[in-house]
Write an enzyme that holds these catalytic residues in place. Structure first.
Site, PDB file in Angstrom:
ATOM      1  N   GLU A 283       1.076  -1.329   0.323  1.00 53.75           N
ATOM      2  CA  GLU A 283       0.419   0.201  -0.257  1.00 53.75           C
ATOM      3  C   GLU A 283       1.484   1.770   0.362  1.00 53.75           C
ATOM      4  O   GLU A 283       1.415   1.163   0.538  1.00 53.75           O
ATOM      5  CB  GLU A 283      -0.740   0.096   1.295  1.00 53.75           C
ATOM      6  CG  GLU A 283      -1.628  -1.403   1.828  1.00 53.75           C
ATOM      7  CD  GLU A 283      -3.201  -0.666   0.852  1.00 53.75           C
ATOM      8  OE1 GLU A 283      -3.431   0.083   1.128  1.00 53.75           O
ATOM      9  OE2 GLU A 283      -3.864  -1.734   1.546  1.00 53.75           O
ATOM     10  N   CYS A 318      -2.920   8.873   3.042  1.00 52.58           N
ATOM     11  CA  CYS A 318      -2.617   8.491   1.532  1.00 52.58           C
ATOM     12  C   CYS A 318      -3.218   8.825   0.958  1.00 52.58           C
ATOM     13  O   CYS A 318      -3.070   8.944  -0.346  1.00 52.58           O
ATOM     14  CB  CYS A 318      -1.504   6.820   2.012  1.00 52.58           C
ATOM     15  SG  CYS A 318      -3.267   6.330   2.529  1.00 52.58           S
TER      16      CYS A 318
HETATM   17  N1  LIG Z   1      -1.862   3.649   0.229  1.00 55.87           N
HETATM   18  C1  LIG Z   1      -2.099   3.562   1.450  1.00 55.87           C
HETATM   19  O1  LIG Z   1      -2.305   2.247   2.225  1.00 55.87           O
HETATM   20  C2  LIG Z   1      -0.699   4.635   2.621  1.00 55.87           C
HETATM   21  C3  LIG Z   1      -1.412   4.990   3.804  1.00 55.87           C
HETATM   22  C4  LIG Z   1      -0.847   5.095   5.090  1.00 55.87           C
HETATM   23  C5  LIG Z   1       0.273   5.766   4.073  1.00 55.87           C
HETATM   24  N2  LIG Z   1       1.036   5.675   2.839  1.00 55.87           N
HETATM   25  C6  LIG Z   1       2.347   6.949   2.144  1.00 55.87           C
HETATM   26  O2  LIG Z   1       3.313   6.833   3.302  1.00 55.87           O
HETATM   27  C7  LIG Z   1       3.722   8.127   3.010  1.00 55.87           C
HETATM   28  C8  LIG Z   1       3.945   8.335   4.149  1.00 55.87           C
HETATM   29  O3  LIG Z   1       4.740   7.564   5.994  1.00 55.87           O
HETATM   30  P1  LIG Z   1       5.692   7.472   5.565  1.00 55.87           P
HETATM   31  O4  LIG Z   1       6.970   8.998   5.626  1.00 55.87           O
HETATM   32  O5  LIG Z   1       6.409   6.562   6.929  1.00 55.87           O
HETATM   33  O6  LIG Z   1       6.476   6.084   5.272  1.00 55.87           O
HETATM   34  P2  LIG Z   1       8.395   5.910   4.979  1.00 55.87           P
HETATM   35  O7  LIG Z   1       8.149   4.709   3.383  1.00 55.87           O
HETATM   36  O8  LIG Z   1       8.837   6.483   4.707  1.00 55.87           O
HETATM   37  O9  LIG Z   1       8.322   4.709   6.258  1.00 55.87           O
HETATM   38  C9  LIG Z   1       6.972   3.662   6.481  1.00 55.87           C
HETATM   39  C10 LIG Z   1       7.896   2.218   7.260  1.00 55.87           C
HETATM   40  O10 LIG Z   1       8.606   2.262   6.207  1.00 55.87           O
HETATM   41  C11 LIG Z   1       9.992   1.601   7.453  1.00 55.87           C
HETATM   42  N3  LIG Z   1      11.088   1.931   6.537  1.00 55.87           N
HETATM   43  C12 LIG Z   1      11.774   3.205   5.763  1.00 55.87           C
HETATM   44  N4  LIG Z   1      12.688   2.170   5.071  1.00 55.87           N
HETATM   45  C13 LIG Z   1      12.681   1.170   5.292  1.00 55.87           C
HETATM   46  C14 LIG Z   1      13.631  -0.213   4.769  1.00 55.87           C
HETATM   47  N5  LIG Z   1      14.719   0.101   3.385  1.00 55.87           N
HETATM   48  N6  LIG Z   1      12.881  -1.357   5.161  1.00 55.87           N
HETATM   49  C15 LIG Z   1      12.227  -1.623   6.840  1.00 55.87           C
HETATM   50  N7  LIG Z   1      11.368  -1.249   6.949  1.00 55.87           N
HETATM   51  C16 LIG Z   1      11.398   0.790   6.726  1.00 55.87           C
HETATM   52  C17 LIG Z   1      10.272   3.351   8.608  1.00 55.87           C
HETATM   53  O11 LIG Z   1      10.072   3.303   9.681  1.00 55.87           O
HETATM   54  C18 LIG Z   1       8.531   3.218   8.761  1.00 55.87           C
HETATM   55  O12 LIG Z   1       8.368   2.170   9.599  1.00 55.87           O
HETATM   56  C19 LIG Z   1       3.349   8.679   2.204  1.00 55.87           C
HETATM   57  O13 LIG Z   1       3.950   7.605   0.575  1.00 55.87           O
HETATM   58  C20 LIG Z   1       1.881   7.731   1.906  1.00 55.87           C
HETATM   59  O14 LIG Z   1       1.043   8.825   0.570  1.00 55.87           O
HETATM   60  C21 LIG Z   1       0.264   5.197   2.128  1.00 55.87           C
END
Ligand SMILES: NC(=O)c1ccc[n+]([C@@H]2O[C@H](COP(=O)([O-])OP(=O)(O)OC[C@H]3O[C@@H](n4cnc5c(N)ncnc54)[C@H](O)[C@@H]3O)[C@@H](O)[C@H]2O)c1
Length: 541
Positions: A283, A318
Site C-alpha cells: 500500500e 495517503c
Molecule cells: N497506500 C496506503 O494505504 C498508505 C497509507 C498511509 C501512508 N501511505 C504513504 O506513506 C508515506 C508516508 O509515510 P512514511 O513517511 O512513514 O513512509 P516511509 O516509507 O518513509 O516509512 C514507512 C515505514 O517503513 C519503515 N522503513 C523505512 N525504510 C525501510 C527499509 N529499508 N526497510 C524496512 N522498513 C523501512 C519506516 O521506519 C516506517 O515505519 C506517503 O507516501 C503515503 O502516501 C500510504
C-alpha cells in the site's frame, strides 16, 4: 528515568540498550523516549520468526480452535474499545503523537472498533471458508482451502497509529518525558487503523507476525497490543519491534518472511520488493485525483468535501486530494474562492492544521517555487509558512505551512515529462495542485490520470451518468468514489481500501482484503478409493 521494555519477542516484553528521544511535534521539547533496537538485538526477532513453519500457527487442519480463540478475543477487544473512557484515551493518545483534531483521531478509533466488531465470534473462521467440487469417481473430491503463509511481516507508516490502555498489565515500553501526554487537543491519524486492520487479518488467517510501525507513533500500537493480550490473544503470535528503517531492513532480509505487507512511501516499497524477491504486498504513496464534472450542484457540500480531503490532518492521509481538476462551470460558480475561505478557517489551536511529520517547510516552499516556474502557474492561496508564535515552536525537522493550492494550466502540466513529474509529486502535507478544463479537454484530464504512477483513491464528482462512465471506464484507482458526494479520503471498515493496477497491491479492511493479502489458495484432492473391483494394470501411456 529508568530504561523500560522495548518490544515483545517470543511472548515477553524485553529491553533495548539504546533509545531515541523524539521531540514534541508542537514545541520541539523532548517528548517520548522510544526504544531503538540494535542490529545485534534484532537477531532475537529473526530467530523468533524462524520458529514458525510455512503451514502457519493454525490452518483448517491444524489447531482450528485458534480461529475461535481469535473470534472471542476480538469480541472482547471491540467491547472494551466501546467503553467511553477507553475510546477517549485512544483518541487523545493518537492526537498527541500525530497531531490532528479530536474528530479526525476519534474517527480512526471508531473505524478500528467497528472492524473488530465485524470479525468477532464465528466471523474469523468464516474467513477461512473453503469450497469443494465433486470428483470423477467415488472417494474423490477436491477442496480449495485458504492457507496461511506462516512467518510474515508488517511494516507501517506514522500517519495512522492507534492505541489504548485498558488494563494495568505490565509497564509501557515508552517513557513519557512531558506531563499531560494525552491532555488537550494534540496529534495523529492512521496510527491504529492501518496497523490493527492488517495485523488482525494476518493473525486470523494463521500467520505469525513481526510487526514494526514508525517510532513516532508506535506507543499507540504498543498500548493496543497490550489490550489484545488482556482480551486473550495469544502472546507468542506477534513480535513487536521498535527500530529504524535500516535495522528493519536487516531483519527482513535475514528472516525472509513469506510475505511482507508494507504501507508507506513508494520509494521504500520498491527497495523492499527487490530485497525480498517480490514477496511483498504494497500500500504505497497516494497521489489522489478528484475531477469536478460539468454539472454544478450542492456547491457548499462539494467545497467542504474538497477542503476536508485536501487539508484535514494537514493532508497527511495517503488518500488526501493531491490534484483537483475543476470544470470551468465550477470555476465560474466560485468554488475556488469558497475553498480559500474554508482553508483559512484552519488553525493550529484546534489542530485543523498542524505539524507535518515527514516533509519540512523548506522542502514544500522549494516545491512551490519550482511549480511557479511553469508558465501560467500561480498560488491560489497559502504558500507561506505558518506564522503564529505557537507555530514558530514547531521543530524544524517537521513542516508547518498554511493550507496551500497552486494552480497550473492543464496544457502546461502535460507539455513535458518534467512538468508532469513536478505537478504529480506527492507532498505529504496540506498541499494540492489545482487545474481547470472545459468540455473539449476531458481527454487531456484522462491522459493526466493515465500518466500518473500511483492509483490509490480518486473521486468523480458528478451525477451526470455519461460523464461518470467516461471517467470510470478510462481509469484504474483501487478506491474510487463517484457521484456528487464523492470524496478521496475515508477508509472505513465497510469497504475495500487499497491501490489497483499493480499485482503487488494490498487491500485493507474487508473479508476479500484479508483473504487476498493474508492467505493463499491450497487445493487438496481427496482420492480415497475404493479402486474398482476387477481393475488390472493398463498399457503404459
Ligand atoms: N497506500 C496506503 O494505504 C498508505 C497509507 C498511509 C501512508 N501511505 C504513504 O506513506 C508515506 C508516508 O509515510 P512514511 O513517511 O512513514 O513512509 P516511509 O516509507 O518513509 O516509512 C514507512 C515505514 O517503513 C519503515 N522503513 C523505512 N525504510 C525501510 C527499509 N529499508 N526497510 C524496512 N522498513 C523501512 C519506516 O521506519 C516506517 O515505519 C506517503 O507516501 C503515503 O502516501 C500510504
Amino acid at each position: 528515568m529508568s530504561s523500560l521494555a522495548f518490544a515483545s519477542v517470543g511472548g515477553r516484553w524485553v529491553e533495548s540498550s539504546a533509545h531515541e528521544t523524539l521531540p514534541d511535534p508542537l514545541n520541539g521539547e523532548p517528548f517520548l523516549k522510544v526504544p531503538a533496537t540494535t542490529p545485534g538485538e534484532a537477531q532475537a526477532f529473526v530467530a523468533s520468526l524462524e520458529l514458525c513453519s510455512k503451514s502457519g500457527l493454525h490452518n483448517p487442519f491444524k489447531s482450528p480452535e485458534r480461529y475461535l480463540a481469535y473470534g472471542s478475543a476480538t469480541a472482547k477487544a471491540a467491547a472494551l474499545m466501546a467503553v467511553p473512557e477507553v475510546e477517549d484515551f485512544f483518541t487523545r493518545l493518537i492526537m498527541r503523537v500525530a497531531p490532528k483534531s479530536y474528530a479526525q483521531a476519534n474517527g480512526e478509533v471508531v473505524v478500528t472498533r467497528r472492524f473488530l466488531e465485524n470479525f468477532s465470534g464465528d466471523n474469523v473462521r468464516m474467513l477461512a471458508r473453503s469450497f469443494s467440487v465433486p470428483g470423477d469417481h467415488v472417494g474423490q473430491a477436491s477442496t480449495g482451502y485458504r492457507w496461511p503463509f506462516g512467518p510474515v511481516a508488517i511494516v507501517s507508516p506514522f500517519n495512522f497509529p492507534l492505541g489504548e490502555q485498558p488494563s494495568n498489565e505490565g509497564t509501557s515500553v515508552y517513557q513519557v518525558l512531558v506531563a499531560g501526554l494525552v491532555d488537550s487537543v494534540v496529534m495523529a491519524y492512521l496510527c491504529i487503523e492501518i496497523p490493527v486492520l492488517q495485523l488482525m487479518g494476518a493473525l486470523y488467517m494463521g500467520n505469525k507476525v513481526i510487526f514494526k510501525t514508525d517510532s513516532k507513533v508506535s506507543v499507540v500500537m504498543e498500548q493496543t497490543l497490550r489490550l489484545f493480550h488482556h482480551c486473550g490473544a495469544p502472546v507468542e503470535d506477534v513480535d513487536f519491534i521498535n527500530c529504524d528503517g535500516p535495522v528493519m531492513h536487516g531483519v527482513l532480509t535475514s528472516a525472509q518472511p513469506r510475505v511482507t505487507q508494507f504501507t508507506g512511501s513508494s520509494k521504500v516499497a520498491e527497495i523492499l520488493a527487490e530485497a525480498l524477491d517480490g514477496k511483498v504486498k504494497v500500500e504505497d504513496a497516494g497521489f489522489d485525483w478528484k475531477i469536478l464534472g460539468p454539472d454544478v450542484q450542492e456547491e457548499e457540500y462539494v467545497a467542504h468535501t474538497c477542503d476536508q480531503d485536501a487539508y484535514a490532518y494537514s493532508g497527511q492521509k495517503c488518500s488526501a486530494q493531491s490534484i483537483l481538476f475543476v470544470h470551468e462551470n465550477w470555476s465560474k460558480s466560485g468554488i475556488l474562492e469558497t475553498l480559500k475561505s474554508l482553508a483559512s478557517r484552519r488553525t493550529l489551536e484546534d489542530l485543523t492544521v498542524g505539524p507535518v511529520l515527514s516533509v519540512t517547510t523548506e522542502t514544500c516552499m522549494k516545491h512551490i517555487d519550482s511549480l511557479l516556474k511553469i508558465s501560467g502557474a500561480k498560488v491560489l492561496f497559502g504558500g507561506k509558512p505558518l506564522s503564529s508564535e505557537k507555530a514558530k515552536k514547531i521543530p524544524a525537522q517537521y513542516g508547518a505551512w498554511d493550507p496551500t493550492a497552486v494552480f497550473v494550466p492543464l496544457k502546461e502540466m502535460l507539455k513535458s515529462p518534467e512538468n508532469f513529474a513536478l505537478c504529480t509529486t506527492e507532498i505529504f502535507g496540506p498541499f494540492q495542485v489545482v487545474t481547470e478544463y472545459d468540455d473539449n479537454e476531458l481527454d487531456a484530464v484522462l491522459e493526466a490520470c493515465e500518466r500518473m504512477n500511483n492509483h490509490l483513491t480518486a473521486a468523480v464528482v458528478s451525477n451526470d451518468v455519461s460523464f461518470q462512465r467516461r471517467v470510470l471506464e478510462a481509469t484504474v484507482n483501487g478506491t474510487t468514489y463517484c457521484g456528487i458526494r464523492a470524496r478521496t479520503t475515508g477508509a472505513p471498515q465497510n469497504h475495500w481500501f487499497g491501490p489497483a493496477g499493480d499485482p503487488r497491491a494490498a487491500g485493507i479492511g474487508t473479508i476479500e482484503a484479508i483473504r487476498m493479502v493474508w492467505s493463499c489458495h491450497r487445493e487438496v484432492i481427496m482420492d480415497e478409493g475404493p479402486v474398482p473391483e476387477g481393475w488390472t494394470t493398463p498399457a503404459r501411456t
